[in-house]
Design a protein around this motif. Structure first.
Motif, mmCIF file in Angstrom:
data_model
loop_
_atom_site.group_PDB
_atom_site.id
_atom_site.type_symbol
_atom_site.label_atom_id
_atom_site.label_comp_id
_atom_site.label_asym_id
_atom_site.label_seq_id
_atom_site.Cartn_x
_atom_site.Cartn_y
_atom_site.Cartn_z
ATOM 1 N N TYR A 1 -9.628 3.362 2.677
ATOM 2 C CA TYR A 1 -9.958 3.251 4.048
ATOM 3 C C TYR A 1 -11.422 3.476 4.068
ATOM 4 O O TYR A 1 -11.730 2.128 4.942
ATOM 5 N N ILE B 1 -2.691 4.204 7.392
ATOM 6 C CA ILE B 1 -2.335 2.680 7.431
ATOM 7 C C ILE B 1 -3.134 1.844 7.948
ATOM 8 O O ILE B 1 -2.983 0.207 8.038
ATOM 9 N N PHE C 1 0.769 -1.433 0.099
ATOM 10 C CA PHE C 1 -0.226 0.285 0.228
ATOM 11 C C PHE C 1 1.153 1.471 0.111
ATOM 12 O O PHE C 1 0.574 2.183 -0.812
ATOM 13 N N TYR C 2 2.093 1.213 1.494
ATOM 14 C CA TYR C 2 2.813 2.358 0.707
ATOM 15 C C TYR C 2 3.527 2.611 -0.492
ATOM 16 O O TYR C 2 3.996 3.502 -1.340
ATOM 17 N N ALA D 1 -7.358 5.427 -1.925
ATOM 18 C CA ALA D 1 -6.745 5.796 -1.061
ATOM 19 C C ALA D 1 -8.029 5.637 -0.259
ATOM 20 O O ALA D 1 -8.035 5.203 0.982
ATOM 21 N N SER E 1 0.211 3.034 -3.774
ATOM 22 C CA SER E 1 -1.065 3.350 -3.413
ATOM 23 C C SER E 1 -1.099 4.402 -2.231
ATOM 24 O O SER E 1 -2.701 5.726 -2.121
ATOM 25 N N TYR E 2 -0.547 4.851 -1.404
ATOM 26 C CA TYR E 2 -0.417 5.446 -0.628
ATOM 27 C C TYR E 2 -0.835 7.397 -0.797
ATOM 28 O O TYR E 2 -0.160 7.668 -1.531
ATOM 29 N N ASN F 1 -3.094 10.951 0.975
ATOM 30 C CA ASN F 1 -3.901 11.449 2.103
ATOM 31 C C ASN F 1 -5.692 11.371 1.503
ATOM 32 O O ASN F 1 -6.203 10.328 0.703
#
Lengths: 146, 410
Positions: B70, B282, B47-48, B66, B51-52, B54
């Motif tokens: 979430y 995350i 993910f980091y 993201a 796809s990271y 805010n």
């Protein structure tokens, strides 16, 4: 099993002090008293000192906790009795320094008397606080203006 | 679960294969925190790397994706505890934060002088102090439900302590010390008869058995991610929609607003109203991965297997006559609190650690319970689904060695 290692922490002298603590009593005529808790485990040590002319003429403790905390308090009372306040403060500094990884010469460590045995606790980082709280209590008691 | 299935699961946790103080590691401190399996670590890493961004802010592709992940995590949490609506799931920093949120908003709004707040004597400080301090601020009355002689929750006392004046009941779903589940369905029924609101601390329940907040009819249900394979710093507050809607915000800042003028503001709808500032993105997504992992094994299978392990541990530890066990002997969860005669729990924990056995010793953030049990602290061994019988055999042998060391040779 690794219990042989435990002998370095729980030496005969330490076990003896824990099961037969010296000077474990309240002191009515104390000139200063200090309580220190170890909030992570609930151990409590109360140190009583009687200071006359800058000299510790009597010292005792009460409280409850593990072998290490009780033995440390007991050994402390024997080591600092009849010492001057400044000598005792030097001892608390040596013990606290060792607890945070600062080095001292073996001559300095010898000043702790029997309590020097407990500097072995520094090999068990999780237990350093158990041995050190009584020295913190002593320091705070001695620094109180009474 | 058979041996093969357990081995496969244990392979996901490389930490279990290392040696501690020269011995095989038996990780028995799961009530404090659980280890994280490699598949979750990989997903977090990925993910980091890919796809990271805010969440709930930007209109760009990364930000949109993201946000989608979430919110999918929120949906996973909702279905994991069977909430009626994903908007009833508030992400917090942990179970402690969730419980403080309820006390600071619902509590602040609804508790008045002479109102009663009912707790149990076994509550963790995090489900005790927010209520104790609220009661102090408001002049409200705190009441504690006691234990029976066999150290289970006293249902007769529940009926006595909950009265027409009771406004809030706070109770742990599973004890972090006494190794049991509380009959919260019954407590909730009794509380609802007097229209009290029930706040459940689910920290020790979530990774061990299936949770159904609607069946329980819980008004609030709080838990942490790190006790169920997710990272630290993420927690959940479930609340019934009608309650959450009437509560004031907890914290003020970005993303929790409707419209802000110089002298006034309106608040966002649920759940954003309670999620001021950039959330633990995350953490939330990792919690979603943890739920996927747990579902893959199956919560019913986990419960059955942990019951089997608990029974095995109880049979073995009961035979040691120098060990005092706290809590009921029947229907035990995977949490075992005990003491060895004449040996301080911290000395026991150090001796076990020297033998590769990681347990906790202390008051376990429940000092009023410790006083009720007449002890200062206990040793606690706690199981999870990646433990096996070897871990338990190692614990039992370790306890015997410890007894021998301190009491046998002195």
């Amino acid at each position: 099993m690794g219990l042989n290692n435990l002998r370095t922490l729980y030496q005969a002298l330490v076990l003896d002090h824990a099961s037969h603590p010296r000077n474990k009593k309240e002191m009515k005529e104390a000139t200063a008293m200090q309580t220190v808790h170890n909030p992570s485990c609930g151990d409590t040590v109360n140190i009583f000192v009687k200071v006359q002319n800058e000299k510790i003429v009597d010292v005792s403790f009460t409280g409850s906790g593990c072998t290490i905390s009780q033995a440390s308090a007991s050994m402390l009372t024997q080591s600092v009795k009849d010492k001057s306040v400044s000598e005792a403060l030097e001892m608390t500094k040596i013990f606290s320094d060792l607890a945070i990884g600062k080095e001292h010469t073996s001559d300095e460590i010898e000043k702790l008397g029997d309590a020097a045995v407990l500097t072995q606790v520094m090999q068990f980082p999780a237990r350093i606080k158990c041995a050190t709280i009584s020295w913190w209590a002593l320091e705070q008691a001695l620094l109180k203006k009474g | 679960m058979d041996k093969e299935a357990i081995t496969k699961i244990r392979n996901d946790f490389p930490i279990l294969k290392q040696k501690i103080n020269g011995n095989r590691l038996a990780y028995l401190d799961n009530a404090a925190t659980m280890q994280m399996p490699v598949p979750i670590l990989h997903k977090i890493n990925s993910f980091y790397q890919t796809s990271y961004a805010n969440v709930h802010r930007s209109v760009d592709t990364l930000g949109f994706n993201a946000t989608k992940q979430y919110e999918e995590a929120r949906g996973k949490v909702a279905s994991f505890i069977n909430a009626a609506d994903a908007n009833e799931i508030i992400f917090t920093s942990g179970c402690t934060d969730s419980l403080n949120l309820v006390a600071a908003t619902y509590g602040e709004q609804n508790i008045h002088e002479q109102d009663e707040i009912v707790l149990t004597i076994m509550e963790h400080h995090s489900n005790l102090l927010p209520w104790q301090q609220l009661a102090k601020r408001k002049g409200a009355i705190l009441k504690y439900i006691d234990l029976t002689e066999s150290q289970t929750l006293d249902l007769d006392d529940v009926k006595k302590k909950i009265t027409a004046k009771t406004k809030i009941v706070a109770i742990a779903h599973a004890s972090n010390i006494l190794g049991m589940m509380n009959p919260i369905e019954e407590v909730i029924k009794i509380a609802h008869q007097v229209e009290a609101v029930v706040v459940v601390d689910g920290a020790q329940a979530v990774s061990h058995f299936p949770i159904d907040v609607q069946k329980l009819d819980a008004d609030f249900y709080a838990f942490s991610g790190h006790k169920m394979l997710a990272p630290t710093g993420i927690g959940v507050l479930y609340g019934k929609k009608n309650l959450l809607n009437q509560m004031p915000p907890y914290r003020f800042g970005g993303e929790m607003i409707g419209n802000v003028t110089k002298y006034n503001a309106t608040w966002a709808d649920l759940p954003q109203k309670f999620e001021a500032g950039t959330p633990n993105i995350i953490g939330a997504i990792g919690l979603g991965y943890a739920i996927d992992y747990l579902h893959e094994i199956g919560m019913n299978r986990i419960q059955t297997y942990e019951n089997e392990l608990s029974k095995y541990l109880m049979q073995k530890i009961e035979k040691l006559d120098f060990v005092a066990i706290y809590g009921p002997k029947e229907n035990h969860t995977g949490v075992f609190s005990f003491n060895l005669k004449n040996i301080h729990p911290h000395d026991v924990a150090t001796a076990l650690d020297m033998q590769g056995i990681e347990v906790r010793a202390g008051h376990h953030c429940a000092q009023p319970l410790m006083r009720r049990l007449g002890v200062e602290s206990t040793v606690r061994a706690s199981l999870s689904f990646y433990n096996n019988k070897e871990d338990i055999d190692q614990l039992i042998a370790g306890i015997s060695e410890t007894e021998e060391f301190f009491n046998g040779t002195k």
